[in-house]
Write a protein that holds these residues in place. Sequence first.
Motif, PDB file in Angstrom:
ATOM      1  N   PRO A 229       0.825  -1.215   0.000  1.00 44.18           N
ATOM      2  CA  PRO A 229       0.000   0.000   0.000  1.00 44.18           C
ATOM      3  C   PRO A 229       0.858   1.264   0.000  1.00 44.18           C
ATOM      4  N   ASN A 230       0.623   2.109  -0.963  1.00 49.11           N
ATOM      5  CA  ASN A 230       1.298   3.405  -1.061  1.00 49.11           C
ATOM      6  C   ASN A 230       0.342   4.427  -0.454  1.00 49.11           C
ATOM      7  N   TRP A 231       0.451   4.634   0.849  1.00 47.60           N
ATOM      8  CA  TRP A 231      -0.540   5.437   1.554  1.00 47.60           C
ATOM      9  C   TRP A 231      -0.567   6.899   1.111  1.00 47.60           C
ATOM     10  N   PRO A 232       0.583   7.546   0.826  1.00 51.19           N
ATOM     11  CA  PRO A 232       0.491   8.926   0.319  1.00 51.19           C
ATOM     12  C   PRO A 232      -0.244   9.015  -1.019  1.00 51.19           C
ATOM     13  N   TYR A 233      -0.067   8.003  -1.884  1.00 47.32           N
ATOM     14  CA  TYR A 233      -0.787   7.993  -3.160  1.00 47.32           C
ATOM     15  C   TYR A 233      -2.280   7.784  -2.919  1.00 47.32           C
ATOM     16  N   ARG A 234      -2.603   6.863  -2.014  1.00 51.22           N
ATOM     17  CA  ARG A 234      -4.015   6.615  -1.699  1.00 51.22           C
ATOM     18  C   ARG A 234      -4.654   7.804  -0.992  1.00 51.22           C
ATOM     19  N   ALA A 235      -3.834   8.596  -0.292  1.00 50.92           N
ATOM     20  CA  ALA A 235      -4.376   9.795   0.352  1.00 50.92           C
ATOM     21  C   ALA A 235      -4.931  10.770  -0.671  1.00 50.92           C
ATOM     22  N   MET A 236      -4.384  10.770  -1.881  1.00 50.16           N
ATOM     23  CA  MET A 236      -4.850  11.652  -2.948  1.00 50.16           C
ATOM     24  C   MET A 236      -6.032  11.056  -3.703  1.00 50.16           C
ATOM     25  N   THR A 237      -6.024   9.747  -3.915  1.00 56.01           N
ATOM     26  CA  THR A 237      -7.033   9.117  -4.774  1.00 56.01           C
ATOM     27  C   THR A 237      -8.201   8.514  -4.007  1.00 56.01           C
ATOM     28  N   LEU A 238      -7.952   8.090  -2.746  1.00 61.22           N
ATOM     29  CA  LEU A 238      -8.952   7.369  -1.948  1.00 61.22           C
ATOM     30  C   LEU A 238      -9.436   6.123  -2.698  1.00 61.22           C
ATOM     31  N   GLY A 239      -8.523   5.500  -3.400  1.00 61.77           N
ATOM     32  CA  GLY A 239      -8.871   4.312  -4.182  1.00 61.77           C
ATOM     33  C   GLY A 239      -9.232   4.702  -5.599  1.00 61.77           C
ATOM     34  N   LEU A 240     -10.512   4.699  -5.891  1.00 64.91           N
ATOM     35  CA  LEU A 240     -10.991   4.999  -7.238  1.00 64.91           C
ATOM     36  C   LEU A 240     -11.771   6.315  -7.299  1.00 64.91           C
ATOM     37  N   ALA A 241     -11.750   7.068  -6.225  1.00 63.54           N
ATOM     38  CA  ALA A 241     -12.619   8.245  -6.140  1.00 63.54           C
ATOM     39  C   ALA A 241     -12.115   9.427  -6.954  1.00 63.54           C
ATOM     40  N   LEU A 242     -10.798   9.620  -7.016  1.00 62.69           N
ATOM     41  CA  LEU A 242     -10.220  10.781  -7.675  1.00 62.69           C
ATOM     42  C   LEU A 242      -9.003  10.378  -8.499  1.00 62.69           C
ATOM     43  N   PRO A 243      -8.743  11.066  -9.606  1.00 58.04           N
ATOM     44  CA  PRO A 243      -7.472  10.867 -10.296  1.00 58.04           C
ATOM     45  C   PRO A 243      -6.339  11.397  -9.426  1.00 58.04           C
ATOM     46  N   ALA A 244      -5.153  10.842  -9.563  1.00 58.76           N
ATOM     47  CA  ALA A 244      -4.047  11.217  -8.679  1.00 58.76           C
ATOM     48  C   ALA A 244      -3.695  12.688  -8.785  1.00 58.76           C
ATOM     49  N   ASP A 245      -3.773  13.269 -10.000  1.00 57.81           N
ATOM     50  CA  ASP A 245      -3.485  14.695 -10.123  1.00 57.81           C
ATOM     51  C   ASP A 245      -4.745  15.542  -9.978  1.00 57.81           C
ATOM     52  N   LEU A 246      -5.816  14.920  -9.481  1.00 56.35           N
ATOM     53  CA  LEU A 246      -7.044  15.560  -9.012  1.00 56.35           C
ATOM     54  C   LEU A 246      -7.999  16.031 -10.099  1.00 56.35           C
ATOM     55  N   VAL A 247      -7.552  16.148 -11.331  1.00 52.85           N
ATOM     56  CA  VAL A 247      -8.447  16.571 -12.401  1.00 52.85           C
ATOM     57  C   VAL A 247      -8.173  15.791 -13.679  1.00 52.85           C
ATOM     58  N   THR A 248      -9.202  15.646 -14.490  1.00 50.50           N
ATOM     59  CA  THR A 248      -9.114  15.262 -15.889  1.00 50.50           C
ATOM     60  C   THR A 248      -9.859  16.355 -16.653  1.00 50.50           C
ATOM     61  N   PRO A 249      -9.855  16.338 -17.993  1.00 53.32           N
ATOM     62  CA  PRO A 249     -10.543  17.408 -18.710  1.00 53.32           C
ATOM     63  C   PRO A 249     -11.992  17.630 -18.272  1.00 53.32           C
ATOM     64  N   ASP A 250     -12.694  16.554 -17.920  1.00 47.86           N
ATOM     65  CA  ASP A 250     -14.091  16.691 -17.509  1.00 47.86           C
ATOM     66  C   ASP A 250     -14.380  16.060 -16.151  1.00 47.86           C
ATOM     67  N   GLY A 251     -13.340  15.528 -15.504  1.00 42.35           N
ATOM     68  CA  GLY A 251     -13.561  14.808 -14.262  1.00 42.35           C
ATOM     69  C   GLY A 251     -12.769  15.371 -13.097  1.00 42.35           C
ATOM     70  N   GLY A 252     -12.814  14.659 -11.971  1.00 53.38           N
ATOM     71  CA  GLY A 252     -12.184  15.162 -10.768  1.00 53.38           C
ATOM     72  C   GLY A 252     -12.766  16.520 -10.418  1.00 53.38           C
ATOM     73  N   PHE A 253     -11.920  17.467 -10.064  1.00 54.16           N
ATOM     74  CA  PHE A 253     -12.401  18.776  -9.643  1.00 54.16           C
ATOM     75  C   PHE A 253     -12.758  19.697 -10.810  1.00 54.16           C
ATOM     76  N   ASN A 254     -12.797  19.152 -12.024  1.00 59.43           N
ATOM     77  CA  ASN A 254     -13.434  19.852 -13.145  1.00 59.43           C
ATOM     78  C   ASN A 254     -14.902  19.453 -13.283  1.00 59.43           C
ATOM     79  N   ALA A 255     -15.337  18.446 -12.542  1.00 60.45           N
ATOM     80  CA  ALA A 255     -16.702  17.939 -12.660  1.00 60.45           C
ATOM     81  C   ALA A 255     -17.654  18.754 -11.785  1.00 60.45           C
ATOM     82  N   ARG A 256     -18.805  19.095 -12.319  1.00 63.15           N
ATOM     83  CA  ARG A 256     -19.796  19.869 -11.560  1.00 63.15           C
ATOM     84  C   ARG A 256     -20.208  19.155 -10.280  1.00 63.15           C
ATOM     85  N   ARG A 257     -20.353  17.844 -10.359  1.00 62.38           N
ATOM     86  CA  ARG A 257     -20.793  17.079  -9.191  1.00 62.38           C
ATOM     87  C   ARG A 257     -19.801  17.208  -8.041  1.00 62.38           C
ATOM     88  N   ILE A 258     -18.505  17.167  -8.364  1.00 59.23           N
ATOM     89  CA  ILE A 258     -17.476  17.289  -7.342  1.00 59.23           C
ATOM     90  C   ILE A 258     -17.450  18.706  -6.782  1.00 59.23           C
TER      91      ILE A 258
END
Length: 385
Positions: A229-258
């Motif tokens: 387990p890479n805990w610092p990496y999981r701290a950013m992603t929480l598994g499958l909840a977020l991309p590691a760099d926190l955004v994609t073009p339409d996802g992560g913190f670019n998504a309205r829902r988030i």
Amino acid sequence: MMPVVSGSVKPGFEPLADAFASGFAGRPTMGAALSVRIGGETVVDLWGGIADERDGRAWTGDTPSVVFSCTKGLLSILSARLVQEGRLAYDAPVSRYWPEFAAAGKAVVTVGEALSHRAGLSATRADLTEADIVDWARMAEALAAQEPLWRPGTGYAYHAITHGWLNGEVIRRVTGQSVGRTFHDVIAGPLGIDAWIGLPDGDADRPAHLQVSPALTELWATEALKPSPNWPYRAMTLGLALPADLVTPDGGFNARRIRAAEIPGAGGIASARALAAIWSATVVSTGGVRLLDDATVAIATEERSGGEPVFAAIPPYARWGAGFQLDSDARRYTGPKCFGHDGAGGQVGFADPERRIGFGYVTNWMMGPEDQRATAIIDALRPLV
């Protein structure tokens, strides 16, 4: 071609304009803004570049953007305000306010330890999804039930995303309302600023569109290859909840829902003007508002965590007060008494109580450890004050 920088600079602060403008070099689709207050009054108010590279929308003086972990600083102001009002105590156990949190050996964890990344909950053991992290009750229940990753209080590790729900639930239990509502009532509303924890539907189209620099993407791709387990990496992603760099073009913190969800570890949205006003109001009356008194600031900024963390990390190491990021080699401000918080990709907000400074810098072009944009501006400000 360098973008046009708009705004105003009071005489004597021209070096900040130069440093701000230099940050756009080689980044044609970047947008950013800078606001600095001294003694409650604005001395620098600048913006430039592109707010949304998809349609060319220009950045304006009131463009808001996701400020990522700067939100932890805003949450820490709310906690400090409750301490100031006698409704919360840093030395009290979290379970005094949130009884369910005592499960799995966490009964002794104090509010101050939770704020200073010492609670042992920097990542979730279970893989979470986006549906989980937009559900406040689900996240609070998961953290209350989880066994810590290390014995709480014996060391610290950065709670990259979980920090918001962990400390936000304490605020919710004390105030009886959501963190986003409390933030509006205590901070954003009185100051009359563009800042939210949980973006209203009516403002959904206002924030800048986030982009990730290739270097940052490569950094997280390398991190993903480390043994589990890479805990610092999981701290950013929480598994499958977020991309590691926190955004994609339409996802992560670019998504309205988030953006609409209350994710106070990373999801705050604010303009540079708003950040500067907030941090100014922690140390001096700003627009008739003073958020914290001097005695509370002194207690809240006592060092609680520093040095090498539980999970191996590359120095320099940050220092933490009661949720506040303190001046250190990892994030140098304008003086040793400064406190604030930076955020993923280049965001920075802080206060200097000695010089009565409130500072805010936001950008939609996310960079990694090589980023010197805000650092260069702060370096230019330091000899002027």
